[in-house]
Design a protein around this motif. Structure first.
Motif, PDB file in Angstrom:
ATOM      1  N   LEU A 203      49.703  38.326  35.509  1.00 52.19           N
ATOM      2  CA  LEU A 203      49.349  37.013  36.022  1.00 52.19           C
ATOM      3  C   LEU A 203      50.492  36.368  36.812  1.00 52.19           C
ATOM      4  CD1 LEU A 203      47.495  35.608  32.877  1.00 52.19           C
ATOM      5  CD2 LEU A 203      46.535  36.880  34.810  1.00 52.19           C
ATOM      6  N   LYS A 204      51.432  37.179  37.281  1.00 52.51           N
ATOM      7  CA  LYS A 204      52.526  36.628  38.073  1.00 52.51           C
ATOM      8  C   LYS A 204      52.001  36.032  39.375  1.00 52.51           C
ATOM      9  CE  LYS A 204      57.009  37.745  40.122  1.00 52.51           C
ATOM     10  NZ  LYS A 204      58.041  38.804  40.339  1.00 52.51           N
ATOM     11  N   HIS A 205      51.041  36.723  39.996  1.00 53.10           N
ATOM     12  CA  HIS A 205      50.463  36.232  41.244  1.00 53.10           C
ATOM     13  C   HIS A 205      48.960  35.993  41.137  1.00 53.10           C
ATOM     14  CE1 HIS A 205      54.126  38.506  42.699  1.00 53.10           C
ATOM     15  NE2 HIS A 205      54.348  37.271  43.089  1.00 53.10           N
ATOM     16  N   TRP A 206      48.280  36.737  40.292  1.00 55.58           N
ATOM     17  CA  TRP A 206      46.850  36.542  40.084  1.00 55.58           C
ATOM     18  C   TRP A 206      46.603  35.490  39.003  1.00 55.58           C
ATOM     19  CZ3 TRP A 206      42.849  38.753  42.758  1.00 55.58           C
ATOM     20  CH2 TRP A 206      43.151  39.853  43.581  1.00 55.58           C
ATOM     21  N   ILE A 207      45.528  34.728  39.157  1.00 53.61           N
ATOM     22  CA  ILE A 207      45.136  33.809  38.103  1.00 53.61           C
ATOM     23  C   ILE A 207      44.347  34.578  37.039  1.00 53.61           C
ATOM     24  CG2 ILE A 207      45.117  31.804  39.625  1.00 53.61           C
ATOM     25  CD1 ILE A 207      42.096  32.001  39.752  1.00 53.61           C
ATOM     26  N   ALA A 208      44.276  34.002  35.844  1.00 54.41           N
ATOM     27  CA  ALA A 208      43.569  34.636  34.739  1.00 54.41           C
ATOM     28  C   ALA A 208      42.060  34.695  35.033  1.00 54.41           C
ATOM     29  CB  ALA A 208      43.835  33.864  33.446  1.00 54.41           C
ATOM     30  N   PRO A 209      41.382  35.775  34.603  1.00 55.90           N
ATOM     31  CA  PRO A 209      41.911  36.818  33.711  1.00 55.90           C
ATOM     32  C   PRO A 209      42.453  38.053  34.434  1.00 55.90           C
ATOM     33  CG  PRO A 209      39.533  37.033  33.863  1.00 55.90           C
ATOM     34  CD  PRO A 209      39.891  35.860  34.721  1.00 55.90           C
ATOM     35  N   THR A 220      48.897  47.919  44.633  1.00 55.85           N
ATOM     36  CA  THR A 220      49.439  46.576  44.400  1.00 55.85           C
ATOM     37  C   THR A 220      48.778  45.510  45.263  1.00 55.85           C
ATOM     38  OG1 THR A 220      51.561  47.735  44.065  1.00 55.85           O
ATOM     39  CG2 THR A 220      51.599  45.353  43.920  1.00 55.85           C
ATOM     40  N   ALA A 221      47.459  45.421  45.176  1.00 55.55           N
ATOM     41  CA  ALA A 221      46.721  44.398  45.911  1.00 55.55           C
ATOM     42  C   ALA A 221      47.087  43.007  45.395  1.00 55.55           C
ATOM     43  CB  ALA A 221      45.220  44.621  45.770  1.00 55.55           C
ATOM     44  N   LEU A 222      47.312  42.082  46.321  1.00 50.30           N
ATOM     45  CA  LEU A 222      47.743  40.730  45.999  1.00 50.30           C
ATOM     46  C   LEU A 222      46.717  39.707  46.475  1.00 50.30           C
ATOM     47  CD1 LEU A 222      51.465  41.089  47.063  1.00 50.30           C
ATOM     48  CD2 LEU A 222      50.645  40.765  44.726  1.00 50.30           C
ATOM     49  N   PRO A 223      46.624  38.570  45.783  1.00 48.55           N
ATOM     50  CA  PRO A 223      45.632  37.543  46.121  1.00 48.55           C
ATOM     51  C   PRO A 223      46.179  36.540  47.125  1.00 48.55           C
ATOM     52  CG  PRO A 223      46.681  36.968  44.054  1.00 48.55           C
ATOM     53  CD  PRO A 223      47.326  38.253  44.505  1.00 48.55           C
ATOM     54  N   GLY A 224      46.268  36.941  48.382  1.00 51.46           N
ATOM     55  CA  GLY A 224      46.891  36.100  49.401  1.00 51.46           C
ATOM     56  C   GLY A 224      46.015  35.005  49.959  1.00 51.46           C
ATOM     57  N   GLY A 225      44.747  34.924  49.478  1.00 50.06           N
ATOM     58  CA  GLY A 225      43.881  33.876  49.970  1.00 50.06           C
ATOM     59  C   GLY A 225      43.468  34.077  51.415  1.00 50.06           C
ATOM     60  N   MET A 226      43.063  32.998  52.070  1.00 51.69           N
ATOM     61  CA  MET A 226      42.532  33.105  53.427  1.00 51.69           C
ATOM     62  C   MET A 226      42.765  31.818  54.214  1.00 51.69           C
ATOM     63  SD  MET A 226      38.430  32.398  52.925  1.00 51.69           S
ATOM     64  CE  MET A 226      38.191  32.201  54.676  1.00 51.69           C
ATOM     65  N   MET A 227      42.586  31.933  55.516  1.00 50.69           N
ATOM     66  CA  MET A 227      42.497  30.784  56.417  1.00 50.69           C
ATOM     67  C   MET A 227      41.175  30.924  57.161  1.00 50.69           C
ATOM     68  SD  MET A 227      43.499  28.053  57.918  1.00 50.69           S
ATOM     69  CE  MET A 227      44.053  27.158  59.371  1.00 50.69           C
ATOM     70  N   GLY A 228      40.265  29.951  57.019  1.00 54.62           N
ATOM     71  CA  GLY A 228      38.989  30.069  57.703  1.00 54.62           C
ATOM     72  C   GLY A 228      38.008  29.013  57.275  1.00 54.62           C
ATOM     73  N   ARG A 229      36.776  29.222  57.676  1.00 55.88           N
ATOM     74  CA  ARG A 229      35.725  28.292  57.304  1.00 55.88           C
ATOM     75  C   ARG A 229      35.256  28.561  55.881  1.00 55.88           C
ATOM     76  NH1 ARG A 229      31.921  28.397  62.654  1.00 55.88           N
ATOM     77  NH2 ARG A 229      32.255  30.638  62.427  1.00 55.88           N
ATOM     78  N   VAL A 263      37.775  44.016  53.232  1.00 58.65           N
ATOM     79  CA  VAL A 263      37.772  44.516  51.857  1.00 58.65           C
ATOM     80  C   VAL A 263      38.310  43.402  50.977  1.00 58.65           C
ATOM     81  CG1 VAL A 263      38.907  46.130  50.274  1.00 58.65           C
ATOM     82  CG2 VAL A 263      37.976  46.946  52.438  1.00 58.65           C
ATOM     83  N   GLY A 264      37.680  43.177  49.824  1.00 58.11           N
ATOM     84  CA  GLY A 264      38.086  42.066  48.987  1.00 58.11           C
ATOM     85  C   GLY A 264      38.300  42.437  47.533  1.00 58.11           C
ATOM     86  N   PHE A 265      39.187  41.687  46.887  1.00 60.36           N
ATOM     87  CA  PHE A 265      39.482  41.836  45.460  1.00 60.36           C
ATOM     88  C   PHE A 265      39.408  40.448  44.820  1.00 60.36           C
ATOM     89  CE2 PHE A 265      41.737  45.028  47.861  1.00 60.36           C
ATOM     90  CZ  PHE A 265      41.469  46.211  47.184  1.00 60.36           C
ATOM     91  N   GLU A 266      38.923  40.391  43.569  1.00 60.16           N
ATOM     92  CA  GLU A 266      38.775  39.117  42.871  1.00 60.16           C
ATOM     93  C   GLU A 266      39.487  39.143  41.525  1.00 60.16           C
ATOM     94  OE1 GLU A 266      34.798  37.736  42.508  1.00 60.16           O
ATOM     95  OE2 GLU A 266      34.200  38.445  44.512  1.00 60.16           O
ATOM     96  N   TYR A 267      39.880  37.952  41.089  1.00 61.41           N
ATOM     97  CA  TYR A 267      40.543  37.808  39.790  1.00 61.41           C
ATOM     98  C   TYR A 267      39.601  38.080  38.634  1.00 61.41           C
ATOM     99  CZ  TYR A 267      38.065  33.417  39.089  1.00 61.41           C
ATOM    100  OH  TYR A 267      37.082  32.475  38.914  1.00 61.41           O
ATOM    101  N   SER A 268      38.284  37.967  38.868  1.00 56.93           N
ATOM    102  CA  SER A 268      37.306  37.976  37.781  1.00 56.93           C
ATOM    103  C   SER A 268      36.662  39.331  37.519  1.00 56.93           C
ATOM    104  CB  SER A 268      36.202  36.959  38.078  1.00 56.93           C
ATOM    105  OG  SER A 268      35.578  37.259  39.317  1.00 56.93           O
ATOM    106  N   ASP A 269      36.961  40.338  38.355  1.00 64.23           N
ATOM    107  CA  ASP A 269      36.381  41.650  38.117  1.00 64.23           C
ATOM    108  C   ASP A 269      37.293  42.744  38.668  1.00 64.23           C
ATOM    109  OD1 ASP A 269      35.725  42.247  40.907  1.00 64.23           O
ATOM    110  OD2 ASP A 269      34.056  40.871  40.701  1.00 64.23           O
ATOM    111  N   ALA A 270      36.897  43.995  38.454  1.00 66.38           N
ATOM    112  CA  ALA A 270      37.712  45.139  38.867  1.00 66.38           C
ATOM    113  C   ALA A 270      37.090  45.882  40.039  1.00 66.38           C
ATOM    114  CB  ALA A 270      37.909  46.097  37.680  1.00 66.38           C
TER     115      ALA A 270
END
Length: 292
Positions: A203-209, A220-229, A263-270
């Motif tokens: 959880l250093k960079h990802w939020i729980a869980p 080492t995919a990271l949750p860098g977020g986005m800029m957009g609508r 391609v996307g990754f989420e904190y809530s699933d694998a």
């Protein structure tokens, strides 16, 4: 401490004690055992000493010790420094570690480059209205705070930068297609587990869980977020999803006008979500893949 390049300058201090120092320098090895270490002698043997380590192997982890020679033998520093040399450098001199997964070689960090391969600058766009109206390549940093976010998450690029013919990736590398990401997913066991094998653990960079994250692949995919609508801001661009979602452009346009695949990754699933179409003006992270 040295920088993580293929040629590193290391400084240390030698203080003379009971025995004259006949030689001082650095010893380095891929093992934690000093008996396997290669020694590089400095030009002087006391005071503040600088030694450059040359021709280190790319993308390799090393242990480094300072050493001295006296009449009683060779003594190594009790503290050893760990370094990990880069496997790739971009136009700006940013370094990236690499990882081989199956028959593919990927960068382990998000892209940070601010120039195309030919040296042309990629404009940084901070104004949300201007970003919303861009039709050529641009980049930004989450919340326009490069100092805070660039070192971990890299830059966010619109799709026009991804497919610019001047090249976003260094020579010998490219922004992957959705099919190459799909090959990666298949190699890792497909969904619902592939994304967990690619997400950074903890959880250093990802939020729980940060569900299912093992990073067993080393991607080492990271949750860098986005800029957009977003749903809340459909008529202008805004920053969203840092810590919870990682979005990565592919190089494929979608059949729908003005959109392309990510391609996307989420904190809530694998899962690794592949094939979602987003607006070309959205700002997403980029990973790059070595050419075969």
């Amino acid at each position: 401490f040295p920088t993580r390049r293929s040629s590193d300058l290391v400084t240390f201090t030698v203080t003379a004690n009971d025995f004259p120092v006949s030689e001082a320098g650095l010893a380095y090895s891929t093992s934690s055992d000093t008996s396997t270490a290669t020694k590089v002698a400095a030009e002087t043997s006391t005071g503040t000493i600088a030694v450059t380590l040359k021709s280190l192997n790319k993308n390799t982890k090393y242990y480094i010790w300072a050493y001295i020679k006296t009449e009683s033998g060779t003594t190594y520093s009790s503290k050893k420094v760990h370094i990990w040399t880069y496997g790739l450098m971009d136009y700006d001199g940013n370094g990236y570690h690499t990882v081989k997964i199956g028959n593919q070689t990927w960068t382990r960090e998000n892209l940070k480059v601010t120039h195309y391969r030919n040296g042309d600058l990629i404009p940084e766009v901070k104004d949300s209205i201007q970003w919303f109206n861009e039709t050529t390549g641009a980049l930004c940093y989450y919340r326009n705070d490069k100092a805070k976010y660039d070192s971990v998450y890299g830059a966010l690029y619109n799709f026009f930068a991804v497919v610019d013919p001047r090249g976003l990736a260094p020579k010998g590398w490219h922004v992957p297609t959705m099919y190459e990401y799909n090959d990666l997913s298949i190699y890792l066991g497909k969904n619902p587990v592939a994304g967990g094998k690619m997400k950074e653990r903890g959880l250093k960079h990802w939020i729980a869980p940060n569900r299912g994250a093992t990073n067993s692949s080393g991607f080492t995919a990271l949750p860098g977020g986005m800029m957009g609508r977003t749903y809340d801001y459909p008529h202008s661009a805004t920053f969203a999803d840092i810590g919870g979602f990682g979005y990565f452009w592919t190089s494929n346009r979608s059949p729908w006008v003005g959109s392309s695949f990510e391609v996307g990754f989420e904190y809530s699933d694998a899962w690794m979500d592949n094939g979602n179409a987003y607006d070309n003006l959205d700002g997403f992270s980029v990973r790059i893949l070595k050419n075969k």
